[in-house]
Design a protein around this motif. Structure first.
Motif, PDB file in Angstrom:
ATOM      1  N   ALA A  57      37.218  79.805  46.706  1.00 45.72           N
ATOM      2  CA  ALA A  57      37.699  81.027  47.371  1.00 45.72           C
ATOM      3  C   ALA A  57      38.091  80.770  48.815  1.00 45.72           C
ATOM      4  O   ALA A  57      38.967  81.437  49.355  1.00 45.72           O
ATOM      5  CB  ALA A  57      36.614  82.100  47.306  1.00 45.72           C
ATOM      6  N   PHE A  58      37.437  79.806  49.438  1.00 43.88           N
ATOM      7  CA  PHE A  58      37.675  79.544  50.850  1.00 43.88           C
ATOM      8  C   PHE A  58      38.846  78.587  51.080  1.00 43.88           C
ATOM      9  O   PHE A  58      39.510  78.630  52.121  1.00 43.88           O
ATOM     10  CB  PHE A  58      36.426  78.945  51.503  1.00 43.88           C
ATOM     11  N   ILE A  59      39.065  77.681  50.098  1.00 44.57           N
ATOM     12  CA  ILE A  59      40.137  76.681  50.205  1.00 44.57           C
ATOM     13  C   ILE A  59      40.953  76.779  48.926  1.00 44.57           C
ATOM     14  O   ILE A  59      40.714  76.052  47.953  1.00 44.57           O
ATOM     15  CB  ILE A  59      39.553  75.259  50.381  1.00 44.57           C
ATOM     16  N   PRO A  60      41.938  77.682  48.864  1.00 46.94           N
ATOM     17  CA  PRO A  60      42.615  78.003  47.604  1.00 46.94           C
ATOM     18  C   PRO A  60      43.597  76.962  47.077  1.00 46.94           C
ATOM     19  O   PRO A  60      43.886  76.955  45.898  1.00 46.94           O
ATOM     20  CB  PRO A  60      43.337  79.312  47.929  1.00 46.94           C
ATOM     21  N   ARG A  61      44.117  76.079  47.903  1.00 48.14           N
ATOM     22  CA  ARG A  61      45.198  75.179  47.443  1.00 48.14           C
ATOM     23  C   ARG A  61      44.886  73.714  47.737  1.00 48.14           C
ATOM     24  O   ARG A  61      45.696  72.991  48.314  1.00 48.14           O
ATOM     25  CB  ARG A  61      46.534  75.572  48.097  1.00 48.14           C
ATOM     26  N   ARG A  62      43.701  73.294  47.310  1.00 47.83           N
ATOM     27  CA  ARG A  62      43.321  71.907  47.565  1.00 47.83           C
ATOM     28  C   ARG A  62      42.190  71.510  46.632  1.00 47.83           C
ATOM     29  O   ARG A  62      41.418  72.353  46.193  1.00 47.83           O
ATOM     30  CB  ARG A  62      42.879  71.774  49.029  1.00 47.83           C
ATOM     31  N   ASP A  63      42.103  70.224  46.329  1.00 47.61           N
ATOM     32  CA  ASP A  63      40.997  69.706  45.547  1.00 47.61           C
ATOM     33  C   ASP A  63      39.755  69.727  46.433  1.00 47.61           C
ATOM     34  O   ASP A  63      39.689  69.044  47.454  1.00 47.61           O
ATOM     35  CB  ASP A  63      41.307  68.268  45.103  1.00 47.61           C
ATOM     36  N   VAL A  64      38.752  70.528  46.052  1.00 47.55           N
ATOM     37  CA  VAL A  64      37.581  70.681  46.913  1.00 47.55           C
ATOM     38  C   VAL A  64      36.390  69.828  46.463  1.00 47.55           C
ATOM     39  O   VAL A  64      35.356  69.834  47.131  1.00 47.55           O
ATOM     40  CB  VAL A  64      37.141  72.168  46.997  1.00 47.55           C
ATOM     41  N   LYS A  65      36.530  69.097  45.358  1.00 44.76           N
ATOM     42  CA  LYS A  65      35.411  68.265  44.919  1.00 44.76           C
ATOM     43  C   LYS A  65      35.004  67.239  45.982  1.00 44.76           C
ATOM     44  O   LYS A  65      33.808  67.099  46.271  1.00 44.76           O
ATOM     45  CB  LYS A  65      35.736  67.555  43.599  1.00 44.76           C
ATOM     46  N   PRO A  66      35.970  66.514  46.594  1.00 42.35           N
ATOM     47  CA  PRO A  66      35.561  65.561  47.635  1.00 42.35           C
ATOM     48  C   PRO A  66      34.865  66.242  48.815  1.00 42.35           C
ATOM     49  O   PRO A  66      33.939  65.675  49.402  1.00 42.35           O
ATOM     50  CB  PRO A  66      36.896  64.929  48.071  1.00 42.35           C
ATOM     51  N   ILE A  67      35.294  67.463  49.153  1.00 38.39           N
ATOM     52  CA  ILE A  67      34.667  68.187  50.262  1.00 38.39           C
ATOM     53  C   ILE A  67      33.239  68.579  49.891  1.00 38.39           C
ATOM     54  O   ILE A  67      32.312  68.437  50.689  1.00 38.39           O
ATOM     55  CB  ILE A  67      35.493  69.436  50.626  1.00 38.39           C
ATOM     56  N   SER A  68      33.071  69.062  48.662  1.00 39.59           N
ATOM     57  CA  SER A  68      31.751  69.453  48.189  1.00 39.59           C
ATOM     58  C   SER A  68      30.788  68.269  48.225  1.00 39.59           C
ATOM     59  O   SER A  68      29.658  68.386  48.721  1.00 39.59           O
ATOM     60  CB  SER A  68      31.855  69.996  46.759  1.00 39.59           C
TER      61      SER A  68
END
Length: 245
Positions: A57-68
């Protein structure tokens, strides 16, 4: 008459297929993860997956797995991520001030929900909820903080107030101030809470002496000290369970 060849449409001949852009790989992953959560419950998700669904919800247009995964590696656990200061969160690649603010809001929602649960129940009979609340609030604090949970005659939570901030190993506490505040709130009893940033919840001699001074100050007012809890990364210690009260 010589046939006139048609000009290609938008630079492509009729024989050339128009390329259709593929869906980003992370979009399919998001769909699968959301389905897993809805159909099998949040308990079916790994910690990094649960954090991913929040970041969707916070980063709608990006792969967030690496951030997580980077957040969990940096702060050690989900609770560590939610307890982290915004200034530290933004040091993780992909996390800006907006995401940091949303993560802090999420943490506060969880804390307030637990506080509401405590307010609607008898605190001393809801021990698991109490220790979960104390851990969430204090186990990752970088400096010592002393708090008091003021309880009414039914042992329900009236207020959770910070009575002292300190350094990494000491927070000044004044028994007379605790007694004064208890009288103002008309509290019948209370639970003392503080944290050990060192990570070890073992009570020190100073902790024991300070607890005794507070009990002595409240005895004359007929206000009971039910317990003193020390929170740290490795757990929560109860003075009453240790036979110190």
């Amino acid at each position: 008459m010589r046939a006139v060849e048609e000009a290609p449409l938008f630079g492509l001949s009729r024989s050339q297929p128009v390329a259709v852009s593929a869906k980003p790989h992370w979009q399919g992953h998001r769909d699968r993860l959301r389905t897993k959560l809805i159909e099998r419950s949040a308990n079916a998700l790994e910690d990094y997956e649960l954090l991913e669904t929040l970041l969707f919800a916070f980063i709608p247009r990006r792969d967030v797995k690496p951030i997580s995964k980077a957040l969990l590696a940096r702060f050690g656990s989900l609770s560590g991520v939610l307890a982290a200061r915004p200034a530290d969160l933004v040091k993780v690649a992909g996390v800006g001030e907006t995401v940091a603010a949303y993560l802090k809001a999420t943490a506060e929602i969880g804390a307030r929900a637990t506080r509401e649960t405590l307010k609607s129940r008898t605190v001393i009979s809801s021990w698991s909820a109490l220790t979960d609340y104390v851990k969430r609030e204090l186990q990752h604090e970088g400096r010592e903080q002393f708090r008091v949970l003021f309880l009414d005659r039914k042992n329900q939570l009236m207020a959770d107030e910070i009575m002292g901030y300190g350094t990494v190993d000491h927070a000044p506490v004044y028994p007379r101030e605790i007694a004064r505040r208890a009288l103002e709130l008309q509290a019948s009893s209370l639970i003392l809470v503080h944290n050990h940033p060192s990570g070890d919840p073992t009570p020190s001699r100073a902790d024991i002496d300070m607890t005794r001074a507070i009990i002595d100050a409240l005895d004359a007012l007929e206000i009971t000290v039910h317990d003193h809890l020390i929170a740290a990364r490795s757990g929560v210690t109860s003075f009453r369970a240790q036979g110190l009260i």
